[in-house]
Design a protein around this motif. Structure first.
Motif, short mmCIF file in Angstrom:
data_model
loop_
_atom_site.label_atom_id
_atom_site.label_comp_id
_atom_site.label_asym_id
_atom_site.label_seq_id
_atom_site.Cartn_x
_atom_site.Cartn_y
_atom_site.Cartn_z
N PHE A 1 97.20 8.15 -43.01
CA PHE A 1 97.15 6.79 -43.54
C PHE A 1 96.09 6.00 -42.77
CE2 PHE A 1 101.35 8.11 -44.87
CZ PHE A 1 101.52 7.48 -46.10
N ARG A 2 95.51 5.05 -43.45
CA ARG A 2 94.52 4.20 -42.79
C ARG A 2 95.19 2.91 -42.31
NH1 ARG A 2 90.15 4.14 -47.53
NH2 ARG A 2 92.07 4.38 -48.75
N SER A 3 96.30 3.08 -41.64
CA SER A 3 97.06 1.95 -41.13
C SER A 3 97.91 2.40 -39.96
CB SER A 3 97.97 1.37 -42.23
OG SER A 3 98.83 0.38 -41.71
N LYS A 4 98.04 1.54 -38.98
CA LYS A 4 98.90 1.81 -37.83
C LYS A 4 100.29 1.22 -38.02
CE LYS A 4 95.08 2.07 -34.50
NZ LYS A 4 94.51 1.54 -33.23
N ARG A 5 100.53 0.62 -39.18
CA ARG A 5 101.85 0.04 -39.45
C ARG A 5 102.83 1.05 -40.02
NH1 ARG A 5 102.38 -3.48 -43.21
NH2 ARG A 5 100.52 -3.00 -44.43
N VAL A 6 102.36 2.25 -40.33
CA VAL A 6 103.23 3.27 -40.91
C VAL A 6 104.06 3.89 -39.80
CG1 VAL A 6 103.33 5.43 -42.19
CG2 VAL A 6 101.60 3.72 -42.76
N ALA A 7 105.38 3.68 -39.88
CA ALA A 7 106.28 4.20 -38.85
C ALA A 7 106.67 5.64 -39.11
CB ALA A 7 107.54 3.33 -38.77
N ASP A 8 106.74 6.03 -40.38
CA ASP A 8 107.13 7.40 -40.73
C ASP A 8 106.72 7.66 -42.17
OD1 ASP A 8 108.14 9.93 -40.47
OD2 ASP A 8 110.24 9.32 -40.28
N TYR A 9 106.65 8.93 -42.53
CA TYR A 9 106.34 9.30 -43.91
C TYR A 9 106.88 10.70 -44.17
CZ TYR A 9 102.64 12.34 -42.09
OH TYR A 9 101.95 13.32 -41.43
N GLU A 10 106.93 11.05 -45.44
CA GLU A 10 107.34 12.41 -45.81
C GLU A 10 106.64 12.80 -47.11
OE1 GLU A 10 111.45 13.92 -45.05
OE2 GLU A 10 111.51 13.99 -47.24
N LEU A 11 106.05 13.98 -47.12
CA LEU A 11 105.30 14.46 -48.27
C LEU A 11 106.05 15.58 -48.97
CD1 LEU A 11 102.67 14.66 -49.97
CD2 LEU A 11 101.83 16.30 -48.26
N SER A 12 106.17 15.45 -50.29
CA SER A 12 106.69 16.53 -51.12
C SER A 12 105.52 17.03 -51.96
CB SER A 12 107.83 16.01 -52.02
OG SER A 12 108.26 17.02 -52.91
N GLN A 13 105.06 18.22 -51.64
CA GLN A 13 103.83 18.72 -52.24
C GLN A 13 104.04 19.18 -53.68
OE1 GLN A 13 101.42 21.34 -49.82
NE2 GLN A 13 102.67 20.92 -48.03
N PRO A 14 102.96 19.23 -54.48
CA PRO A 14 103.06 19.83 -55.81
C PRO A 14 103.33 21.32 -55.68
CG PRO A 14 100.77 19.44 -55.24
CD PRO A 14 101.58 18.81 -54.16
N SER A 15 104.06 21.87 -56.62
CA SER A 15 104.46 23.28 -56.50
C SER A 15 103.32 24.24 -56.80
CB SER A 15 105.64 23.56 -57.45
OG SER A 15 105.29 23.28 -58.79
N ALA A 16 102.37 23.84 -57.66
CA ALA A 16 101.29 24.77 -58.03
C ALA A 16 100.05 24.01 -58.45
CB ALA A 16 101.75 25.71 -59.14
N PRO A 17 99.38 23.32 -57.52
CA PRO A 17 98.18 22.56 -57.91
C PRO A 17 97.04 23.45 -58.40
CG PRO A 17 98.38 22.67 -55.52
CD PRO A 17 99.64 23.23 -56.07
N ARG A 18 97.10 24.74 -58.13
CA ARG A 18 96.04 25.66 -58.53
C ARG A 18 95.92 25.80 -60.05
NH1 ARG A 18 100.45 28.26 -56.67
NH2 ARG A 18 101.44 29.85 -57.98
N VAL A 19 96.98 25.46 -60.78
CA VAL A 19 96.94 25.62 -62.24
C VAL A 19 96.60 24.31 -62.94
CG1 VAL A 19 98.64 27.47 -62.10
CG2 VAL A 19 99.41 25.13 -62.56
N CYS A 20 96.24 23.28 -62.18
CA CYS A 20 96.07 21.95 -62.76
C CYS A 20 94.62 21.73 -63.19
CB CYS A 20 96.47 20.88 -61.75
SG CYS A 20 98.18 21.07 -61.16
N SER A 21 94.47 21.07 -64.31
CA SER A 21 93.14 20.70 -64.80
C SER A 21 92.64 19.48 -64.02
CB SER A 21 93.22 20.36 -66.28
OG SER A 21 94.04 19.22 -66.48
#
Length: 301
Positions: free
Chosen positions: A230-250
């Motif tokens: 993030f481009r901010s120091k105000r972010v205390a925490d985060y969590e990412l849920s990734q796409p399951s298969a970005p390789r098949v995406c247009s």
């Protein structure tokens, strides 16, 4: 005739070091008192013979180190946070808010925990933003894909949009739960979609504070996987849920094939055909994705 007395050798006492992780071991003093008797059954001093006696000191309890909580409460029953900086507030928020993966009993909520003395309660409430972002991923379309300013073509693009925002005023005096957006975290969501949760101190995040790059393709079972800058120091925490298969995406974020029919990048052997001799863009390595708005945005003069 009195038989000369012979002094018995004094017993040799060896000390053995004992190490205990938290509390030091107690030393027990053992005193041996004894005498050597003569042929007439009397001791050298003329006193009646006494058997050796073991005297043990009664053990005294070892002092237990007092653990000072990071945010102890004062006489008013709260921890004074007057004059806290944004960094201090962010550090505190990182302790009181648990993301879904950090919740052992419930993985469908964001939780504000309450442990008096450990995280407060604070004397003054802090404003916290809990924001949910939808990420839509696309693969660059060959040489026709947009290029970065340095001429390189990113592997993946992503588009980021806010789906839900909850503003809290909290001092950790009570526990709260925030439900996840069902559509964003649905088990049957598109393989091109991901979710990003951000927990921020103060105002909601602006577009200039959102990440420009997000790593993809890591092992989500690891706690430290997929860092988000993030481009901010105000972010205390985060969590990412990734796409399951970005390789098949247009390029526009639509699935073009069944993920089961397209190998995961890096899963196929590459040493049969050296890439420096036979370059291919068939399965680009999923390392970094770029915010498409930043890529397509006109450069500033």
């Amino acid at each position: 005739m009195t038989t000369p007395s012979v002094k018995a050798p004094m017993p040799r006492i060896e000390r053995k070091a004992s190490v205990v992780p938290v509390v030091a071991g107690l030393a027990v003093a053992v005193l041996f008192t004894g005498g050597c008797s003569g042929s007439q059954g009397t001791s050298l001093s003329g006193d009646p013979s006494e058997s050796a006696t073991v005297v043990s000191e009664s053990p005294s309890p070892s002092p237990t180190p007092s653990l000072t909580p990071p945010y102890p409460t004062g006489a008013s029953g709260c921890h004074d946070n007057k004059g806290w900086t944004a960094e201090e507030s962010s550090d505190w928020v990182g302790l009181v808010v648990n993301t879904p993966k950090e919740n052992y009993d419930d993985d469908n909520t964001v939780q504000v925990v309450s442990q008096p003395g450990y995280n407060g309660p604070l004397c003054r409430e802090i404003t916290v933003q809990v924001e949910f972002w939808k990420l839509v991923y696309g693969v660059a379309d060959g040489d026709r894909g947009e290029r970065l300013s340095d001429g390189t073509r990113p592997v993946y693009y992503f588009d980021i949009r806010r789906v839900k925002r909850v503003e809290l005023r909290t001092d950790a005096s009570s526990e709260r739960k925030i439900a996840l957006p069902k559509s964003l975290y649905a088990s049957d969501r598109s393989p091109c979609e991901g979710a990003l949760l951000s927990i921020t101190v103060g105002k909601p995040l602006t577009s200039k504070e959102l990440p420009e790059e997000i790593e993809v393709g890591g092992d989500e079972s690891r706690w430290d996987s997929a860092p988000v800058d993030f481009r901010s120091k105000r972010v205390a925490d985060y969590e990412l849920s990734q796409p399951s298969a970005p390789r098949v995406c247009s390029p526009d974020g639509k699935p073009t094939a069944d993920p089961a029919d397209v190998p995961t990048p890096g899963s196929q052997p590459t040493d049969l055909y050296p890439t420096e001799l036979y370059p291919t863009d068939l399965y680009p390595t999923p390392e970094t994705s770029f915010d498409i708005d930043d890529v397509l945005r006109s450069p500033r003069p």
